[in-house]
Write an enzyme that holds these catalytic residues in place. Structure first.
Site, PDB file in Angstrom:
ATOM      1  N   ASP A 187     -17.668  82.764 -52.312  1.00 17.12           N
ATOM      2  CA  ASP A 187     -16.323  83.049 -51.795  1.00 17.12           C
ATOM      3  C   ASP A 187     -15.532  81.785 -51.455  1.00 17.12           C
ATOM      4  O   ASP A 187     -14.753  81.772 -50.490  1.00 17.12           O
ATOM      5  CB  ASP A 187     -16.396  83.962 -50.545  1.00 17.12           C
ATOM      6  CG  ASP A 187     -16.977  85.326 -50.881  1.00 17.12           C
ATOM      7  OD1 ASP A 187     -16.792  85.785 -52.017  1.00 17.12           O
ATOM      8  OD2 ASP A 187     -17.613  85.932 -49.997  1.00 17.12           O
ATOM      9  N   HIS A 240     -12.130  89.688 -52.791  1.00 16.47           N
ATOM     10  CA  HIS A 240     -12.866  89.681 -51.517  1.00 16.47           C
ATOM     11  C   HIS A 240     -11.967  90.240 -50.416  1.00 16.47           C
ATOM     12  O   HIS A 240     -10.785  89.872 -50.329  1.00 16.47           O
ATOM     13  CB  HIS A 240     -13.297  88.241 -51.188  1.00 16.47           C
ATOM     14  CG  HIS A 240     -14.088  88.145 -49.925  1.00 16.47           C
ATOM     15  ND1 HIS A 240     -15.420  88.488 -49.865  1.00 16.47           N
ATOM     16  CD2 HIS A 240     -13.737  87.787 -48.671  1.00 16.47           C
ATOM     17  CE1 HIS A 240     -15.856  88.327 -48.623  1.00 16.47           C
ATOM     18  NE2 HIS A 240     -14.858  87.902 -47.880  1.00 16.47           N
TER      19      HIS A 240
HETATM   20  C1  GRF Z   1     -13.491  95.724 -52.468  1.00 17.07           C
HETATM   21  O1  GRF Z   1     -12.985  95.920 -51.177  1.00 17.07           O
HETATM   22  C2  GRF Z   1     -13.744  94.278 -52.734  1.00 17.07           C
HETATM   23  O2  GRF Z   1     -12.961  93.421 -51.973  1.00 17.07           O
HETATM   24  C3  GRF Z   1     -15.182  94.101 -52.347  1.00 17.07           C
HETATM   25  O3  GRF Z   1     -15.809  95.308 -52.709  1.00 17.07           O
HETATM   26  C4  GRF Z   1     -14.852  96.354 -52.654  1.00 17.07           C
HETATM   27  C5  GRF Z   1     -14.950  97.128 -53.935  1.00 17.07           C
HETATM   28  O4  GRF Z   1     -14.193  98.309 -53.888  1.00 17.07           O
HETATM   29  N1  GRF Z   1     -15.736  92.942 -52.997  1.00 17.07           N
HETATM   30  P1  GRF Z   1     -14.025  99.202 -55.185  1.00 17.07           P
HETATM   31  O5  GRF Z   1     -15.413  99.480 -55.731  1.00 17.07           O
HETATM   32  O6  GRF Z   1     -13.183  98.457 -56.162  1.00 17.07           O
HETATM   33  O7  GRF Z   1     -13.372 100.469 -54.730  1.00 17.07           O
END
Ligand code: GRF
Length: 230
Positions: A176, A140
């Site tokens: 979360d 998160h």
């Molecule tokens: C990340 O920033 C994560 O924290 C959130 O969604 C984003 C996913 O990024 N839950 P990616 O697809 O891994 O580039």
């Protein structure tokens, strides 16, 4: 904080404490952990985890990727990395629970030990959470418990905090709010917008997610509990 952290570097992460990766033998059965990743977006965390496994930083292997969108960066990355990708389109499932049952079947068929939600943009239900209790890790983009839910990066900017970050945690029924495995703090710099801050946070996500997977594995094997969960 690690001695080497340079706080004048906008990429510096303040991370307390610095967890150690799980030793290879710390897992149940002693074999490599069979990992699955769930993603809806770009998949940069998915790729970071695949890389970390290849470099021996995680005592496991990403066996498969589950996506809920026909077109997404994560799926393209899976093709390039040679990882099997399974499309479970949420629109083809009658309910959130039905989608979760399909995910469980996929994971069980592939003898998955631990599942990583890396940008899975659907709410998961107790069906999946209970089937993979202590085996479901989420990443998160905020320092939980601040800025839970959607748009953690925008919430931090709106609140005017000067320090944000990311959290890898176990998934429980409350969104979360599960036990924290690893966090990294990231400074909010003057002139930051959502995109710039998120990019800086994501670089830290890519570091902490593999560590969190190792810690979750250790925890499953009855090793040291995550910090703060003792
Ligand atoms: C990340 O920033 C994560 O924290 C959130 O969604 C984003 C996913 O990024 N839950 P990616 O697809 O891994 O580039």
């Amino acid at each position: 904080m690690p001695d080497s952290a340079d706080v004048s570097d906008p990429d510096a992460s303040l991370q307390w404490p610095l967890p150690q990766p799980a030793p290879a033998g710390a897992l149940s059965g002693g074999g490599p952990l069979r990992l699955a990743v769930m993603a809806s977006g770009e998949g940069s965390n998915f790729e970071a985890l695949v890389d970390a496994c290849a470099r021996g930083l995680v005592p496991g292997r990403v066996e498969l990727l589950a996506v809920n969108r026909e077109r997404c960066g994560a799926k393209e990355r899976a093709g390039r990395l040679g990882i099997p990708c399974h499309l479970l389109d949420h629109r083809r499932h009658a309910s959130r629970e039905a989608l979760d049952h399909a995910l469980i079947s996929l994971f069980r068929e592939n003898r998955i030990d631990l599942v990583v939600m890396a940008g899975w943009m659907r709410i998961v239900t107790p069906v999946l959470i209970e089937a993979f209790a202590d085996r479901l890790v989420n990443i998160h983009p905020s320092l939980l418990p601040s800025f839970r839910g959607a748009d953690g990066v925008g919430q931090a900017l709106d609140a005017g905090v000067t320090l944000s970050g990311c959290t890898a945690h176990l998934v429980t029924a409350e969104v979360d709010a599960g036990p924290i495995l690893v966090q990294a703090a990231v400074p909010v710099l003057p002139g930051d917008d959502r995109e710039r801050l998120h990019a800086r946070i994501q670089r830290q996500e890519h570091r902490i997610l593999p560590l969190a997977v190792g810690l979750a594995a250790q925890r499953l094997a009855g090793g040291a509990p995550p910090q703060g969960q003792g």
